[in-house]
Design a protein around this motif. Structure first.
Motif, PDB file in Angstrom:
ATOM      1  N   ILE A   1      -2.603   9.185  -1.755  1.00 64.12           N
ATOM      2  CA  ILE A   1      -2.025   9.629  -0.477  1.00 64.12           C
ATOM      3  C   ILE A   1      -2.699   8.918   0.691  1.00 64.12           C
ATOM      4  O   ILE A   1      -2.030   8.426   1.616  1.00 64.12           O
ATOM      5  CB  ILE A   1      -2.161  11.156  -0.327  1.00 64.12           C
ATOM      6  N   LEU A   2      -4.041   8.821   0.658  1.00 63.04           N
ATOM      7  CA  LEU A   2      -4.771   8.141   1.727  1.00 63.04           C
ATOM      8  C   LEU A   2      -4.386   6.663   1.805  1.00 63.04           C
ATOM      9  O   LEU A   2      -4.246   6.106   2.893  1.00 63.04           O
ATOM     10  CB  LEU A   2      -6.282   8.279   1.499  1.00 63.04           C
ATOM     11  N   GLU A   3      -4.209   6.029   0.641  1.00 66.48           N
ATOM     12  CA  GLU A   3      -3.819   4.626   0.619  1.00 66.48           C
ATOM     13  C   GLU A   3      -2.461   4.431   1.284  1.00 66.48           C
ATOM     14  O   GLU A   3      -2.256   3.485   2.051  1.00 66.48           O
ATOM     15  CB  GLU A   3      -3.766   4.108  -0.815  1.00 66.48           C
ATOM     16  N   ARG A   4      -1.526   5.339   1.028  1.00 68.95           N
ATOM     17  CA  ARG A   4      -0.193   5.215   1.611  1.00 68.95           C
ATOM     18  C   ARG A   4      -0.212   5.467   3.116  1.00 68.95           C
ATOM     19  O   ARG A   4       0.507   4.802   3.873  1.00 68.95           O
ATOM     20  CB  ARG A   4       0.767   6.175   0.903  1.00 68.95           C
ATOM     21  N   ILE A   5      -1.046   6.401   3.562  1.00 66.48           N
ATOM     22  CA  ILE A   5      -1.173   6.640   5.003  1.00 66.48           C
ATOM     23  C   ILE A   5      -1.727   5.397   5.694  1.00 66.48           C
ATOM     24  O   ILE A   5      -1.235   4.980   6.748  1.00 66.48           O
ATOM     25  CB  ILE A   5      -2.079   7.857   5.264  1.00 66.48           C
ATOM     26  N   MET A   6      -2.765   4.785   5.093  1.00 67.90           N
ATOM     27  CA  MET A   6      -3.317   3.559   5.654  1.00 67.90           C
ATOM     28  C   MET A   6      -2.272   2.444   5.666  1.00 67.90           C
ATOM     29  O   MET A   6      -2.235   1.620   6.588  1.00 67.90           O
ATOM     30  CB  MET A   6      -4.540   3.111   4.836  1.00 67.90           C
ATOM     31  N   GLY A   7      -1.411   2.413   4.650  1.00 65.75           N
ATOM     32  CA  GLY A   7      -0.356   1.409   4.596  1.00 65.75           C
ATOM     33  C   GLY A   7       0.629   1.556   5.736  1.00 65.75           C
ATOM     34  O   GLY A   7       1.068   0.559   6.335  1.00 65.75           O
TER      35      GLY A   7
ATOM     36  N   MET B   1       0.830  -1.202   0.000  1.00 67.36           N
ATOM     37  CA  MET B   1       0.000   0.000   0.000  1.00 67.36           C
ATOM     38  C   MET B   1       0.868   1.257   0.000  1.00 67.36           C
ATOM     39  O   MET B   1       0.584   2.217  -0.715  1.00 67.36           O
ATOM     40  CB  MET B   1      -0.926  -0.012   1.221  1.00 67.36           C
ATOM     41  N   VAL B   2       1.941   1.241   0.784  1.00 68.67           N
ATOM     42  CA  VAL B   2       2.828   2.401   0.879  1.00 68.67           C
ATOM     43  C   VAL B   2       3.473   2.700  -0.463  1.00 68.67           C
ATOM     44  O   VAL B   2       3.585   3.862  -0.884  1.00 68.67           O
ATOM     45  CB  VAL B   2       3.908   2.175   1.950  1.00 68.67           C
ATOM     46  N   PHE B   3       3.882   1.643  -1.168  1.00 71.54           N
ATOM     47  CA  PHE B   3       4.568   1.828  -2.444  1.00 71.54           C
ATOM     48  C   PHE B   3       3.622   1.817  -3.639  1.00 71.54           C
ATOM     49  O   PHE B   3       4.064   1.818  -4.790  1.00 71.54           O
ATOM     50  CB  PHE B   3       5.651   0.762  -2.629  1.00 71.54           C
ATOM     51  N   GLY B   4       2.300   1.793  -3.368  1.00 70.96           N
ATOM     52  CA  GLY B   4       1.315   1.963  -4.422  1.00 70.96           C
ATOM     53  C   GLY B   4       1.219   0.829  -5.412  1.00 70.96           C
ATOM     54  O   GLY B   4       0.959   1.051  -6.594  1.00 70.96           O
ATOM     55  N   ARG B   5       1.377  -0.417  -4.944  1.00 69.98           N
ATOM     56  CA  ARG B   5       1.339  -1.557  -5.853  1.00 69.98           C
ATOM     57  C   ARG B   5       0.011  -2.300  -5.831  1.00 69.98           C
ATOM     58  O   ARG B   5      -0.187  -3.232  -6.587  1.00 69.98           O
ATOM     59  CB  ARG B   5       2.465  -2.546  -5.506  1.00 69.98           C
ATOM     60  N   MET B   6      -0.922  -1.887  -4.933  1.00 68.77           N
ATOM     61  CA  MET B   6      -2.172  -2.622  -4.809  1.00 68.77           C
ATOM     62  C   MET B   6      -3.057  -2.452  -6.039  1.00 68.77           C
ATOM     63  O   MET B   6      -3.653  -3.396  -6.531  1.00 68.77           O
ATOM     64  CB  MET B   6      -2.941  -2.152  -3.567  1.00 68.77           C
ATOM     65  N   ALA B   7      -3.136  -1.224  -6.542  1.00 71.85           N
ATOM     66  CA  ALA B   7      -4.006  -0.972  -7.692  1.00 71.85           C
ATOM     67  C   ALA B   7      -3.555  -1.771  -8.901  1.00 71.85           C
ATOM     68  O   ALA B   7      -4.358  -2.329  -9.654  1.00 71.85           O
ATOM     69  CB  ALA B   7      -4.023   0.521  -8.013  1.00 71.85           C
ATOM     70  N   ALA B   8      -2.251  -1.839  -9.126  1.00 69.55           N
ATOM     71  CA  ALA B   8      -1.726  -2.585 -10.264  1.00 69.55           C
ATOM     72  C   ALA B   8      -1.992  -4.080 -10.111  1.00 69.55           C
ATOM     73  O   ALA B   8      -2.235  -4.795 -11.084  1.00 69.55           O
ATOM     74  CB  ALA B   8      -0.228  -2.344 -10.397  1.00 69.55           C
TER      75      ALA B   8
END
Length: 206
Positions: free
Chosen positions: A174-180, A88-95
């Motif tokens: 940004i919200l996704e990374r904060i939750m991560g 989640m922090v590195f933004g790989r969930m959407a992919a």
């Protein structure tokens, strides 16, 4: 009890991660009618609720039958939650969940599984309703908290167009990374608590 409700709500929220599901829902249903979008959001929530309720009812029974201790699940769950938080922090969930499986209802895959309900969510609800630590009433409250968060997720998916218009794609990221980050911290705490329990059990009393 209030502290447990708050703790359960935070842990379940960051593992379900509604904002990520909203962004995925908006992308997958962009070409659907309003009626189809509503049906998809509701059914994804229903499927998710059934899976998690089944995990609460029979999850620990299955683990006991397999001879798996809850502390083992707690440590394994903490590690998986930490890795999930890093994604989640590195933004790989959407992919990871962006493409639906051909020939299947997107309400089932990838919305209900694995976007809303992943292995980390199943492990979390099992741990939060440990029969050895919590009464039936406390487990029922945890289940109610979980259902409330799923209901909120459903509402957010129905309002996905408006929400993404307000916060934008960057705001959702940004919200996704904060939750991560929060999830990673909670997972470390989960592992520490498990190791402390093992140490207390292993060290003989004076």
């Amino acid at each position: 009890m209030i502290n447990k409700i708050i703790y359960d709500a935070i842990v379940i929220w960051v593992t379900i991660e509604p904002i990520g599901s909203v962004a995925l829902f908006a992308a997958l249903t962009a070409g659907l009618s309003s009626k189809e979008r509503r049906r998809t959001a509701i059914m994804a929530t229903v499927y998710s609720a059934i899976i998690l309720l089944c995990a609460i009812v029979v999850g620990q029974i299955i683990l006991t039958a397999m001879g798996i201790r809850l502390v083992s699940l707690q440590i394994a769950g903490g590690i998986i939650l930490f890795l999930f938080g890093l994604q989640m922090v590195f933004g790989r969930m959407a992919a990871t969940f962006s493409q639906p499986e051909a020939g299947h209802d997107i309400a089932v895959f990838p919305l209900a599984i694995p976007s809303i309900v992943g292995p980390e969510t199943i492990m979390v609800v099992i741990l939060l309703t440990d029969n050895h630590l919590h009464s039936i009433a406390a487990q029922a409250i945890t289940a109610a908290v979980m259902l409330c968060i799923l209901a909120v997720t459903c509402v957010l998916m129905l309002l996905s167009e408006h929400l993404l218009r307000i916060i934008g794609t960057n705001g959702a990221a940004i919200l996704e990374r904060i939750m991560g980050i929060i999830l990673a911290a909670l997972s470390v705490n989960l592992i520490i608590d498990a190791l402390a329990g093992v140490a207390q059990w292993a060290i003989p009393k004076a």
